[in-house]
Design a protein around this motif. Structure first.
Motif, mmCIF file in Angstrom:
data_model
loop_
_atom_site.group_PDB
_atom_site.id
_atom_site.type_symbol
_atom_site.label_atom_id
_atom_site.label_comp_id
_atom_site.label_asym_id
_atom_site.label_seq_id
_atom_site.Cartn_x
_atom_site.Cartn_y
_atom_site.Cartn_z
ATOM 1 N N THR A 187 0.827 -1.192 0.000
ATOM 2 C CA THR A 187 0.000 0.000 0.000
ATOM 3 C C THR A 187 0.869 1.253 0.000
ATOM 4 N N MET A 188 0.228 2.397 -0.150
ATOM 5 C CA MET A 188 0.951 3.668 -0.160
ATOM 6 C C MET A 188 1.643 3.904 1.173
ATOM 7 N N SER A 189 0.992 3.511 2.279
ATOM 8 C CA SER A 189 1.606 3.724 3.592
ATOM 9 C C SER A 189 2.860 2.863 3.757
ATOM 10 N N ASN A 190 2.862 1.672 3.171
ATOM 11 C CA ASN A 190 4.070 0.842 3.216
ATOM 12 C C ASN A 190 5.195 1.454 2.394
ATOM 13 N N GLY A 191 4.850 2.020 1.243
ATOM 14 C CA GLY A 191 5.853 2.696 0.423
ATOM 15 C C GLY A 191 6.447 3.892 1.142
ATOM 16 N N LEU A 192 5.606 4.641 1.837
ATOM 17 C CA LEU A 192 6.088 5.781 2.615
ATOM 18 C C LEU A 192 6.958 5.309 3.773
ATOM 19 N N LEU A 193 6.570 4.212 4.407
ATOM 20 C CA LEU A 193 7.364 3.646 5.503
ATOM 21 C C LEU A 193 8.744 3.211 5.008
ATOM 22 N N ILE A 194 8.813 2.609 3.819
ATOM 23 C CA ILE A 194 10.100 2.197 3.251
ATOM 24 C C ILE A 194 10.948 3.421 2.916
ATOM 25 N N LEU A 195 10.347 4.484 2.382
ATOM 26 C CA LEU A 195 11.079 5.717 2.099
ATOM 27 C C LEU A 195 11.635 6.329 3.384
ATOM 28 N N ILE A 196 10.820 6.382 4.414
ATOM 29 C CA ILE A 196 11.276 6.916 5.706
ATOM 30 C C ILE A 196 12.389 6.043 6.273
ATOM 31 N N TYR A 197 12.255 4.720 6.133
ATOM 32 C CA TYR A 197 13.299 3.793 6.584
ATOM 33 C C TYR A 197 14.623 4.090 5.872
ATOM 34 N N CYS A 198 14.576 4.260 4.556
ATOM 35 C CA CYS A 198 15.798 4.520 3.779
ATOM 36 C C CYS A 198 16.457 5.824 4.208
ATOM 37 N N ILE A 199 15.666 6.867 4.375
ATOM 38 C CA ILE A 199 16.223 8.162 4.767
ATOM 39 C C ILE A 199 16.778 8.109 6.185
ATOM 40 N N ALA A 203 6.090 -3.844 11.386
ATOM 41 C CA ALA A 203 7.111 -4.152 10.389
ATOM 42 C C ALA A 203 7.659 -2.832 9.857
ATOM 43 N N ILE A 204 8.958 -2.609 10.048
ATOM 44 C CA ILE A 204 9.543 -1.338 9.602
ATOM 45 C C ILE A 204 10.560 -1.499 8.488
ATOM 46 N N THR A 205 11.124 -2.684 8.321
ATOM 47 C CA THR A 205 12.096 -2.880 7.243
ATOM 48 C C THR A 205 11.363 -3.399 6.003
ATOM 49 N N PRO A 206 11.899 -3.111 4.816
ATOM 50 C CA PRO A 206 11.185 -3.457 3.585
ATOM 51 C C PRO A 206 10.784 -4.928 3.460
ATOM 52 N N PHE A 207 11.691 -5.822 3.747
ATOM 53 C CA PHE A 207 11.362 -7.230 3.540
ATOM 54 C C PHE A 207 10.622 -7.837 4.717
ATOM 55 N N ASN A 208 10.632 -7.192 5.864
ATOM 56 C CA ASN A 208 9.731 -7.615 6.935
ATOM 57 C C ASN A 208 8.304 -7.206 6.598
ATOM 58 N N ILE A 209 8.146 -6.108 5.859
ATOM 59 C CA ILE A 209 6.821 -5.705 5.385
ATOM 60 C C ILE A 209 6.331 -6.696 4.328
ATOM 61 N N ILE A 210 7.192 -7.018 3.371
ATOM 62 C CA ILE A 210 6.809 -7.914 2.268
ATOM 63 C C ILE A 210 6.560 -9.339 2.753
ATOM 64 N N LEU A 211 7.402 -9.831 3.650
ATOM 65 C CA LEU A 211 7.319 -11.226 4.094
ATOM 66 C C LEU A 211 6.565 -11.399 5.411
ATOM 67 N N ALA A 212 5.818 -10.384 5.816
ATOM 68 C CA ALA A 212 5.049 -10.486 7.064
ATOM 69 C C ALA A 212 4.081 -11.660 6.986
ATOM 70 N N GLY A 213 3.963 -12.391 8.059
ATOM 71 C CA GLY A 213 3.063 -13.543 8.105
ATOM 72 C C GLY A 213 3.712 -14.843 7.665
ATOM 73 N N THR A 214 4.939 -14.787 7.219
ATOM 74 C CA THR A 214 5.663 -16.007 6.852
ATOM 75 C C THR A 214 6.693 -16.310 7.935
ATOM 76 N N ASN A 215 7.371 -17.402 7.799
ATOM 77 C CA ASN A 215 8.422 -17.753 8.742
ATOM 78 C C ASN A 215 9.789 -17.654 8.059
ATOM 79 N N LEU A 216 9.924 -16.755 7.112
ATOM 80 C CA LEU A 216 11.157 -16.619 6.340
ATOM 81 C C LEU A 216 12.017 -15.476 6.877
#
Length: 140
Positions: free
Chosen positions: A2-14, A77-90
């Protein structure tokens, strides 16, 4: 995503870029970052690079933040791949992917900033490389 996840990833990068920039180049309050770099450099040249290299520092920040995010911040979830892989055990995939993503994002932002600083100073990599004796021209 979602847009909020994209904004969260941008804030994480900065945010990670800001932290890595302070660690690599800043002195910090009471010169704490400078002391950390000096102590790590006195231990080993390679260990010192972990705190002064803009590719080494974000790599370590990436996997450490990913590990903290996955195991200690279960509902956020604040890191990009924790957002993408949320709900998995990876978690191990997220750890490696966040390490690589963070390094690439910080490296990109750092080089973007360096490019515009070189324009402002009136220099470019081509001008700097003209005087470098270590570079050999391999064509005629």
């Amino acid at each position: 995503m979602t847009m909020s996840n994209g904004l969260l990833i941008l804030i994480y990068c900065i945010a990670v870029y800001g932290f890595c920039n302070m660690m690599a180049f800043g002195s910090g309050p009471f010169r704490i970052f400078e002391h950390i770099r000096n102590i790590s450099s006195s231990i080993s040249e390679h260990f010192g690079m972990l705190f002064s290299c803009m590719m080494c520092m974000p790599a370590n920040c990436g996997w450490i933040i990913s590990l903290i995010d996955w195991f200690f911040l279960k509902n956020v979830a604040i890191t990009p791949f924790n957002i993408i892989l949320a709900g998995t055990n990876l978690w191990w995939v997220a750890l490696i992917a966040d390490c690589c993503f963070t390094t690439g994002a910080v490296w990109f932002i750092h080089n973007f900033e360096s490019f515009f600083e070189s324009i402002a100073e009136g220099t470019s990599n081509a001008q700097e490389n003209e005087n470098n004796d270590d570079i050999k021209i391999l064509h005629d």
